[in-house]
Design an enzyme around this catalytic site. Structure first.
Site, mmCIF file in Angstrom:
data_model
loop_
_atom_site.group_PDB
_atom_site.id
_atom_site.type_symbol
_atom_site.label_atom_id
_atom_site.label_comp_id
_atom_site.label_asym_id
_atom_site.label_seq_id
_atom_site.Cartn_x
_atom_site.Cartn_y
_atom_site.Cartn_z
ATOM 1 N N ASP A 62 -90.826 -41.374 96.243
ATOM 2 C CA ASP A 62 -91.851 -41.844 95.307
ATOM 3 C C ASP A 62 -91.704 -41.166 93.950
ATOM 4 O OD1 ASP A 62 -94.009 -43.398 94.543
ATOM 5 O OD2 ASP A 62 -95.257 -42.809 96.240
ATOM 6 N N ASP B 142 -97.470 -51.505 94.485
ATOM 7 C CA ASP B 142 -98.539 -50.933 95.306
ATOM 8 C C ASP B 142 -99.611 -51.964 95.636
ATOM 9 O OD1 ASP B 142 -97.554 -48.390 95.592
ATOM 10 O OD2 ASP B 142 -98.711 -47.522 93.955
#
Length: 724
Positions: free
Chosen positions: A461, A527
């Site tokens: 990430d 997301d």
């Protein structure tokens, strides 16, 4: 990259010296014609449709036909768009190369010294003796017809040379007057926008240290009204994961082009004598319609030796199921429920490492938290792998919380240009991987975790933009060096741990580019898991990224990121077109709901070979509330399509929808295969063609089509099409 090695060429085609004035590169249905006699350096006079085995005299005439006349108010020789235009050559548009030696020696005039070519690759050395510079330009055409070009600038002078601009250019047809690019934000990346390509420069820059959620993945220009099915269009992608710029420019001397390169901060690239820097690959594609343009990217990317070859494992990620609440009993229960659904990979997300109970602390301290995991991750990892499921783990290697042992012990490893830290984001700062100490620490920690546990997958990430990304108070910018260090670390991890797969996630889809994807195995597309929002995001991401490299997950009926309530049918249908997974606390499912989710998992496994090898097609529809897309096999003997409805339609029942991309004269059996069947409401009678064996030709399906089922908003159906 900075390089002191004399051999910076990467061509494997063994190019030979060129003896003609015009070079014609051909491959994969694409031609590139380069005029080596253009002044002061070569010019690309055609890039696009294959021109066939053109005789040399016609190619020479084509090059001559591209040269301009002298005009009133202009220079005595109108400057042509070359591969390295500069103002010293009379070029008044955006230059390819700019730099200086301590504010002086700013003039650059690269002149052709030598050219070498093969059937599909060309490289030439440009020399500017007065400036003390050489420029190696490489152009190649891949097997799918993608064009790659890059430039390598070397300092042959006796003093340091600061590089300000280094970018590659590809010309456009003069009638390319409409631009398509994308923009966005967190939770809504790659939203499309169109406008006229007028005279002047359309410039898109990213100064975020990564492409960013608002970056354009593709900058395309074509004939007005080009769509997915038809309309000539050319586009470029910059394969680079740091700061960048791409542009489209139309000039008043009849030149129009696309260009792109790394965006250097002031003083970021300073070449000592003998050093060089290479621009990222600028990759160009074209087609009659955006689907044809995208297919070139997909075919060529799939042909790489490191491209994922095995079926993409159905993945369950724990984030939206537990967030930071890491209870071993709960996580084991989640794994058991996932196994019953047919999940093949289980990823433990954020919260497993030292001091990480929320997002305010712990980043950088990459040790398993003994207060939460007294026996380490072994009980969970062993249980998951004992179920026959792969075990994956979340890292955010480039980030650090000021509230961490790492930040307290090594403040010099954090990016900053001043004594005060840059503005924080998500309570975190950025670790400078160009610092040898920071790199060594991070490499040691990740290797140690991978050595201890049976980890086959890393979710990597990157949750904030880079600001004031310098080596310390008063220091130089480090985005270029940091980006290369990230590449180097990923390459090292994969070389040391064969079979390890890595996902590139960056606040969702804020680092999506073929630089990072050349060394990772998939991206987290966004997301936002809301299927209504995902339709556009996935469509425009897939203009460059092969669908099997795009993470697409089922979501909870009440979507966390938008608050919208969505149907399982739409969530499942939208997730079929990529690397399928689940982001859901599946321990809460009733037996009936678990059976329904399991049916979508089973369907995803049935279609995933087609997704990974077939051609994506998007039907151009007139109603903004309808979406029709599909995948057609390479042999055109099988396909599946989805028909999704995002809003109410003015016509009810609405007109027919088409399924393009099939073999015109083959006959196909067409049937609905949506798990759970058609939602009967609001229709008041059955859909006629779905009640019996419907057989249609590919031409009939692509030209005429069928009536879609009457649906409420936020519903989808899956149509399977099989040759008979």
């Amino acid at each position: 990259m900075l390089d002191t090695d004399d051999d910076v060429r990467r061509s494997t085609a063994a190019p030979a010296p060129v003896t003609t004035e015009v070079v014609h590169l051909r491959n994969g249905g694409t031609s590139v014609v380069v005029d080596l006699a253009a002044q002061p350096n070569p010019a690309i006079v055609h890039w696009g449709e294959d021109l066939g085995s053109a005789p040399a005299r016609t190619l020479a005439s084509l090059a001559t036909a591209a040269r301009q006349q002298r005009v009133s108010g202009g220079l005595d020789r109108t400057a042509q768009l070359t591969v390295a235009p500069t103002d010293a050559a009379g070029w008044l548009g955006t230059p390819a190369v700019e730099g200086h030696r301590d504010g002086e020696s700013v003039s650059v005039l690269p002149v052709l010294a030598e050219a070498r070519a093969s059937a599909s690759a060309l490289e030439f050395d440009l020399l500017d003796e007065e400036a003390g510079l050489t420029l190696l330009v490489e152009i190649s055409v891949g097997p799918a017809g993608l064009v790659r070009t890059r430039s390598t600038l070397r300092n042959t002078g006796e003093s340091a040379y600061t590089v300000q601009t280094l970018q590659a250019l590809l010309p456009l047809p003069w009638d390319a007057t409409e631009i398509l690019d994308t923009t966005g934000r967190h939770l809504r990346e790659r939203s499309s926008q169109r406008h006229d390509l007028t005279f002047g420069t359309h410039l898109r820059e990213s100064r975020r240290g990564r492409p960013g959620a608002d970056a354009t993945l593709l900058l395309a220009a074509g004939r007005p009204g080009f769509g997915f099915e038809r309309g000539l269009v050319h586009g470029i992608h910059l394969a680079w994961s740091g700061n960048q710029r791409v542009l489209a420019e139309r000039g008043t001397t009849g030149e129009v082009f696309l260009a792109g390169g790394e965006l250097y901060a002031p003083g970021e690239i300073v070449l000592a004598p003998g050093e060089s820097v290479a621009s990222p690959d600028l990759i160009g594609s074209w087609g009659d319609g955006l689907d044809a343009l995208a297919a070139r990217f997909h075919r060529e990317w799939r042909a790489r030796p490191q491209h994922p070859a095995r079926a993409r494992p159905v993945t369950l990620n724990t984030w939206e199921a537990v967030y930071f609440d890491h209870s071993l009993d709960k996580l084991i229960e989640l794994a058991d429920a996932a196994a019953r659904l047919g999940v093949e990979r289980y990823v433990l997300d954020d919260g497993w490492f030292r001091g990480r109970r929320d997002d305010t602390a712990g980043l950088g301290d990459w040790y398993v938290d003994g207060t939460v995991w007294p026996d380490g991750l072994h009980p969970l990892a062993d249980h998951v792998t004992g179920l026959g499921i792969e075990f994956g783990l979340w890292f955010e290697p480039e980030m650090v919380n000021p509230e961490s042992d790492l930040a307290r012990e090594h403040p010099e490893w954090l990016f900053r240009g001043r004594v005060e830290l840059p503005p924080s984001a998500r309570q975190q700062q950025v670790l400078n991987l160009a610092h040898p100490g920071a790199y060594a620490y991070l490499a040691e920690r990740i290797h140690a975790i991978l050595d201890e546990y049976p980890i086959s997958y890393i979710k990597w990430d990157h949750n904030r933009d880079l600001l004031d990304a310098s080596s310390g108070p008063g220091g130089a910018r480090q985005v270029h060096a940091h980006t290369l260090a990230v590449y180097r670390l990923i390459d090292e991890l994969k070389a040391t741990h064969p079979g390890l797969e890595i996902e590139s996630c960056a606040s969702g889809g804020a680092r999506v580019d073929l630089g990072i994807l050349d060394r990772t195995d998939r991206i987290w597309t966004s997301d936002c898991l809301d299927p209504v929002e995902r339709l556009e995001n996935q469509r425009y991401t897939a203009l460059v990224v092969p669908p099997e490299m795009m993470g697409m997950h089922l979501t909870t009926p009440h979507v966390h990121s938008t608050g919208r309530t969505v149907s399982l049918a739409m969530s499942g249908a939208v997730a079929l077109f990529g690397h399928f997974g689940i982001e859901w606390d599946v321990t809460t499912l009733s037996d009936e709901d678990a059976a329904a989710v399991g049916a979508w998992v089973a369907l995803s496994k049935r279609v995933r070979p087609l997704v990974a090898t077939g051609t994506l097609v998007n039907a151009d529809v007139s109603d903004p509330g309808l979406d029709v897309r599909g995948v057609v096999s390479a042999e055109q003997d099988a396909a599946f399509f989805t028909i999704s409805q995002t809003q109410t339609l003015i016509a009810s029942p609405t007109g027919r929808v088409r399924f393009p991309g099939l073999a015109a004269d083959r006959e196909y059996l067409v049937r609905l295969v949506t798990p759970g069947g058609i939602v009967e409401q609001p229709a008041q009678s059955p859909l006629a063609w779905a009640q019996h064996d419907t057989v249609l030709t590919g031409r009939q399906l692509g030209v005429v089509g069928v009536r879609p089922p009457v649906q409420n908003p936020q519903q989808s159906v899956v149509v399977e099409i099989t040759a008979i």
